[in-house]
Write a protein that holds these residues in place. Sequence first.
Motif, short mmCIF file in Angstrom:
data_model
loop_
_atom_site.label_atom_id
_atom_site.label_comp_id
_atom_site.label_asym_id
_atom_site.label_seq_id
_atom_site.Cartn_x
_atom_site.Cartn_y
_atom_site.Cartn_z
N PRO A 144 -6.14 -83.14 -9.07
CA PRO A 144 -6.07 -84.52 -9.17
C PRO A 144 -6.42 -84.98 -10.57
O PRO A 144 -7.24 -84.51 -11.15
CB PRO A 144 -6.91 -85.09 -8.12
CG PRO A 144 -7.12 -83.95 -7.24
CD PRO A 144 -7.04 -82.68 -8.02
N GLY A 145 -5.54 -85.70 -11.41
CA GLY A 145 -5.59 -86.32 -12.47
C GLY A 145 -5.40 -85.18 -13.64
O GLY A 145 -5.68 -85.39 -14.70
N GLY A 146 -4.67 -84.21 -13.29
CA GLY A 146 -4.39 -83.21 -14.50
C GLY A 146 -2.83 -82.89 -14.25
O GLY A 146 -2.01 -83.41 -13.58
N PHE A 147 -2.47 -82.29 -15.56
CA PHE A 147 -1.09 -81.77 -15.96
C PHE A 147 -0.97 -80.56 -16.47
O PHE A 147 -2.12 -80.31 -17.33
CB PHE A 147 -0.30 -83.01 -16.33
CG PHE A 147 -0.43 -82.93 -18.10
CD1 PHE A 147 0.33 -82.17 -18.62
CD2 PHE A 147 -1.58 -83.68 -18.56
CE1 PHE A 147 0.21 -82.14 -20.18
CE2 PHE A 147 -1.77 -83.75 -20.00
CZ PHE A 147 -1.06 -82.95 -20.84
N PHE A 148 -0.14 -79.82 -16.45
CA PHE A 148 0.15 -78.77 -17.33
C PHE A 148 1.60 -78.48 -17.43
O PHE A 148 2.41 -79.11 -16.67
CB PHE A 148 -0.64 -77.34 -16.76
CG PHE A 148 -0.05 -76.87 -15.51
CD1 PHE A 148 0.84 -75.81 -15.46
CD2 PHE A 148 -0.62 -77.55 -14.29
CE1 PHE A 148 1.34 -75.29 -14.19
CE2 PHE A 148 -0.05 -76.85 -13.24
CZ PHE A 148 0.94 -75.92 -13.20
#
Length: 162
Positions: free
Chosen positions: A73-77
């Motif tokens: 949650p709240g992340g990206f890659f």
Amino acid sequence: MTKTIRPLLAITLLAAVLTGCASGPKYAEVADAIPAIKPGQGRIYFMRSTSVFGGALQPEIQLNNHVVGKSQPGGFFFVDRPAGPYRAKTSTETVMALDFSLYPGEVKYVRTEAAFGLLLARIGFSLLDASIAEEELQDLSYTGRPIAPVTPVAPMAPAAAR
């Protein structure tokens, strides 16, 4: 609610709040260091907005049966891959998958999000339009592999000075 369900619900909510959010630099802090896409490849961004629901559930994301990261949650890659067909999937109480094709130079944005399951939440996928995804990325933290910082290249000295 019964007396045994209330403590279980409180513990579950506390765990979701404590483990729910990704940490790391925000998109704006790493955007300039993200390398250009190599010829013949495309880029796939995996992203998940912040939500209390399902926050403790952070399954691995597989791309063509290889783990490429986690749905946080709240992340990206992002991952760069050769053009071709792909299947992204996660597995919690059931396997959720998304099939798509990637073309040379193309950027795909894949949102992962928690949905109600029978016993646990499930992490599903959806493809996003670039305009929506790029706006959402601004609020997310980078959770991928380290990105080498971009170092400015000094101009070459004039031939007479060499």
